[in-house]
Motif scaffolding. Structure first.
Motif, PDB file in Angstrom:
ATOM      1  N   UNK A  89       8.477   5.301 -24.339  1.00 31.67           N
ATOM      2  CA  UNK A  89       7.887   3.972 -24.316  1.00 31.67           C
ATOM      3  C   UNK A  89       6.424   3.679 -24.005  1.00 31.67           C
ATOM      4  N   UNK A  90       5.769   2.820 -24.712  1.00 26.16           N
ATOM      5  CA  UNK A  90       4.247   2.489 -24.529  1.00 26.16           C
ATOM      6  C   UNK A  90       3.984   1.928 -23.008  1.00 26.16           C
ATOM      7  N   UNK A  91       5.095   1.301 -22.627  1.00 24.88           N
ATOM      8  CA  UNK A  91       5.003   0.501 -21.010  1.00 24.88           C
ATOM      9  C   UNK A  91       6.561   0.753 -20.584  1.00 24.88           C
ATOM     10  N   UNK A  92       6.543   0.670 -19.476  1.00 28.15           N
ATOM     11  CA  UNK A  92       7.889   0.689 -18.623  1.00 28.15           C
ATOM     12  C   UNK A  92       7.812  -0.416 -17.381  1.00 28.15           C
ATOM     13  N   UNK A  93       8.905  -0.945 -17.458  1.00 28.34           N
ATOM     14  CA  UNK A  93       9.113  -1.865 -16.424  1.00 28.34           C
ATOM     15  C   UNK A  93      10.340  -1.635 -15.649  1.00 28.34           C
ATOM     16  N   UNK A  94      10.194  -1.223 -14.253  1.00 28.57           N
ATOM     17  CA  UNK A  94      11.348  -0.641 -13.266  1.00 28.57           C
ATOM     18  C   UNK A  94      11.643  -1.930 -12.633  1.00 28.57           C
ATOM     19  N   UNK A  95      12.911  -2.275 -12.726  1.00 26.28           N
ATOM     20  CA  UNK A  95      13.570  -3.338 -11.899  1.00 26.28           C
ATOM     21  C   UNK A  95      14.986  -3.073 -11.302  1.00 26.28           C
ATOM     22  N   UNK A  96      14.938  -1.834 -10.836  1.00 22.10           N
ATOM     23  CA  UNK A  96      16.213  -1.443 -10.348  1.00 22.10           C
ATOM     24  C   UNK A  96      16.954  -1.819  -9.417  1.00 22.10           C
ATOM     25  N   UNK A  97      16.492  -2.864  -8.678  1.00 18.32           N
ATOM     26  CA  UNK A  97      17.057  -3.498  -7.347  1.00 18.32           C
ATOM     27  C   UNK A  97      16.773  -2.657  -6.171  1.00 18.32           C
ATOM     28  N   UNK A  98      17.596  -3.156  -5.101  1.00 19.62           N
ATOM     29  CA  UNK A  98      17.369  -2.393  -3.860  1.00 19.62           C
ATOM     30  C   UNK A  98      18.442  -1.498  -3.690  1.00 19.62           C
ATOM     31  N   UNK A  99      18.991  -1.549  -2.460  1.00 19.06           N
ATOM     32  CA  UNK A  99      20.092  -0.590  -2.192  1.00 19.06           C
ATOM     33  C   UNK A  99      21.391  -0.860  -1.695  1.00 19.06           C
ATOM     34  N   UNK A 100      21.509  -2.233  -1.893  1.00 20.62           N
ATOM     35  CA  UNK A 100      22.899  -2.947  -1.515  1.00 20.62           C
ATOM     36  C   UNK A 100      23.717  -3.125  -2.575  1.00 20.62           C
ATOM     37  N   UNK A 101      25.076  -3.100  -2.323  1.00 23.86           N
ATOM     38  CA  UNK A 101      25.925  -3.398  -3.403  1.00 23.86           C
ATOM     39  C   UNK A 101      25.870  -2.350  -4.680  1.00 23.86           C
ATOM     40  N   UNK A 102      26.024  -1.139  -4.247  1.00 29.87           N
ATOM     41  CA  UNK A 102      25.967  -0.100  -5.172  1.00 29.87           C
ATOM     42  C   UNK A 102      26.828  -0.078  -6.155  1.00 29.87           C
ATOM     43  N   UNK A 103      28.020  -0.804  -6.178  1.00 38.09           N
ATOM     44  CA  UNK A 103      29.171  -0.822  -7.029  1.00 38.09           C
ATOM     45  C   UNK A 103      28.503  -1.765  -8.260  1.00 38.09           C
ATOM     46  N   UNK A 104      27.683  -2.520  -8.108  1.00 37.14           N
ATOM     47  CA  UNK A 104      27.171  -3.605  -8.816  1.00 37.14           C
ATOM     48  C   UNK A 104      25.902  -2.997  -9.500  1.00 37.14           C
ATOM     49  N   UNK A 105      25.462  -1.922  -9.161  1.00 34.45           N
ATOM     50  CA  UNK A 105      24.099  -0.973  -9.860  1.00 34.45           C
ATOM     51  C   UNK A 105      23.069  -0.851  -8.918  1.00 34.45           C
ATOM     52  N   UNK A 106      22.929  -1.481  -7.818  1.00 33.86           N
ATOM     53  CA  UNK A 106      21.927  -1.313  -7.092  1.00 33.86           C
ATOM     54  C   UNK A 106      22.016  -0.101  -6.092  1.00 33.86           C
ATOM     55  N   UNK A 107      21.820   1.034  -6.334  1.00 33.98           N
ATOM     56  CA  UNK A 107      22.247   2.282  -5.642  1.00 33.98           C
ATOM     57  C   UNK A 107      21.297   2.661  -4.806  1.00 33.98           C
ATOM     58  N   UNK A 108      20.025   2.402  -5.046  1.00 29.13           N
ATOM     59  CA  UNK A 108      18.725   2.893  -4.715  1.00 29.13           C
ATOM     60  C   UNK A 108      18.681   4.501  -5.177  1.00 29.13           C
ATOM     61  N   UNK A 132      24.912  -0.649   2.106  1.00 24.00           N
ATOM     62  CA  UNK A 132      25.972  -1.178   0.975  1.00 24.00           C
ATOM     63  C   UNK A 132      26.587  -2.446   1.325  1.00 24.00           C
ATOM     64  N   UNK A 133      26.717  -2.884   2.380  1.00 22.58           N
ATOM     65  CA  UNK A 133      27.313  -3.927   2.481  1.00 22.58           C
ATOM     66  C   UNK A 133      26.395  -5.212   2.861  1.00 22.58           C
ATOM     67  N   UNK A 134      25.155  -4.969   2.831  1.00 25.27           N
ATOM     68  CA  UNK A 134      23.952  -6.101   3.169  1.00 25.27           C
ATOM     69  C   UNK A 134      23.754  -6.991   1.811  1.00 25.27           C
TER      70      UNK A 134
END
Length: 431
Positions: free
Chosen positions: A170-189, A362-364
């Motif tokens: 990619x010529x440019x990259x945006x990282x929007x990966x979330x924090x570390x809560x609710x890993x089962x929804x993708x935000x696993x840190x 992960x509960x937060x």
């Protein structure tokens, strides 16, 4: 990986890659696609916006209608950084954005802003329709079940799925990966390690808007009988130093859990409690069980002769204090204190609740910590990784619930996208 291994994997070319299909990533995609930029969104989950949908299950709180100064103050130590982002998209801007998608909003009695139907799904559907069929603009391409695992030696992005590995240049990259809560929804840190390996300064991810375990735990009786019950019309106070104003003093409600406390009022105080735990290993808040009554009135009612009535009957009759509130007094106070009207009245107005630990990350509801603003440009580009931008909850900020989390995610996604457009223009790259 060897050169021959790299050559065996085809490389996809795109103008901008966005990793993360939450609100920040989708907002960045919208801004870029409407500007005519070729955008590809990658997400580890089967569909985008999973945490967004969960947050809207009880009514999607989009933003808050309070004044700009008070609104900015909700971001605490990161007020200045988030205020800059809110200049791109503030609370009024969030409402205009929703309306542009055909979603009307209203302001609730507490100042919180909701979609008219209170639901997240219709807004997300309208948003994805706009991203896939922008007028004007270029349609956003979505790639699901693609887990990012970093960069290869040539700078290509590496993704893995059940079909194996793919590479993206990619010529440019945006990282929007979330924090570390609710890993089962993708935000696993998991991104923390990937960025740290590249020398990016990241504050540890910590639970925010979270519950706490009380020191020593509840008694078996209290835990079994009252876990899950709400404490309504109460107030929490956290005193300041010496004669300084309290650090926190607010009315609301929260819930007793099997091991401690959680709920909106506790969440609002969670940052202060977490910081005190980090400093001292324990923290205390003072619970006012009857904030509508003065200390003098409570003392007068408690001290009123009760004759042959039990203390429980007396408190219920004189102060309408029963149920979980009365049980909490018995849980926390000694028999001697319960027998002394002045000490009991003081406890009713300021019952000390000691907590010993925040509940797991992960509960937060959200997380604190993340990529430091100090290593980012005003456009949210990593200073020593040109062309790499960060947005959303993976940045080092936190806020209470009430629409502040979503607003900042949308705003930083917009700022990052605008930064990408400037970066591509400066590099002479056409979208």
């Amino acid at each position: 990986m060897t050169g021959s291994d790299t050559n065996a994997i085809s490389v996809q070319e795109c103008d901008v890659a966005i990793i993360g299909g939450g609100p920040a990533g989708l907002m960045a995609a919208q801004v870029l696609s409407q500007a005519g930029t070729n955008v590809h969104v990658y997400d580890a989950m089967a569909s985008v916006g999973r945490k967004f949908l969960l947050a809207g299950r009880g009514g999607l709180n989009l933003t808050h209608a309070e004044g700009a100064d008070a609104f900015a103050g909700r971001y605490g130590q990161r007020r200045q950084a988030i205020s800059a982002a809110l200049g791109s998209m503030d609370a009024a801007g969030v409402r205009r954005w929703a309306q542009d998608l055909g979603i009307e909003t209203f302001v609730g009695s507490s100042g919180r802003v909701f979609p008219s139907d209170m639901k997240a799904a219709p807004l997300l559907r309208a948003w994805l329709q706009r991203l896939r069929h922008p007028e004007p603009g270029v349609a956003v391409q979505f790639h699901m079940r693609q887990r990012w695992i970093g960069w290869d030696d040539g700078g290509c992005l590496r993704f893995v799925s059940t079909q194996g590995e793919r590479r993206v240049r990619a010529k440019a990259l945006v990282l929007a990966l979330g924090g570390g809560s609710w890993a089962r929804l993708g935000s696993d840190g998991a991104w923390v390690t990937l960025l740290a390996e590249r020398g990016v300064a990241v504050a540890p991810l910590l639970p925010s808007n979270c519950g706490f375990d009380v020191a020593g735990g509840w008694s078996p009786y209290f835990a079994e009988r009252f876990a899950g019950q709400p404490l309504k019309s109460v107030a929490i106070r956290i005193p300041g130093a010496a004669d300084a104003p309290p650090l926190f003093d607010r009315k609301g409600e929260f819930v007793a859990t099997a091991s401690g406390v959680e709920g909106s009022l506790v969440y609002a105080a969670s940052a202060l409690l977490r910081e005190e735990l980090a400093r001292r290993g324990e923290a205390t808040f003072y619970l006012d069980l009857l904030p509508a009554l003065s200390a003098e009135r409570v003392l007068a009612e408690v001290a009123h002769p009760r004759g042959s009535r039990s203390l429980s009957s007396h408190l219920k009759s004189r102060l309408h204090l029963d149920g979980i509130k009365a049980a909490l007094l018995r849980e926390c106070l000694s028999a001697d204190t319960l027998a002394q009207p002045s000490a009991l009245a003081a406890a009713i107005k300021a019952l000390p609740i000691r907590v010993q630990a925040a509940r797991p990350l992960d509960e937060a509801i959200s997380s604190a910590g993340g990529v430091l603003f100090e290593v980012l440009t005003p456009d949210l580009m990593l200073e020593h990784l040109p062309g790499v931008f960060c947005a959303g909850e993976m940045l080092d900020w936190e806020a209470p619930t009430g629409g502040y989390l979503l607003t900042a995610c949308l705003a930083t996604g917009r700022v990052a996208a605008q930064g990408v457009l400037r970066y591509l223009q400066q590099k002479g790259i056409q979208g």
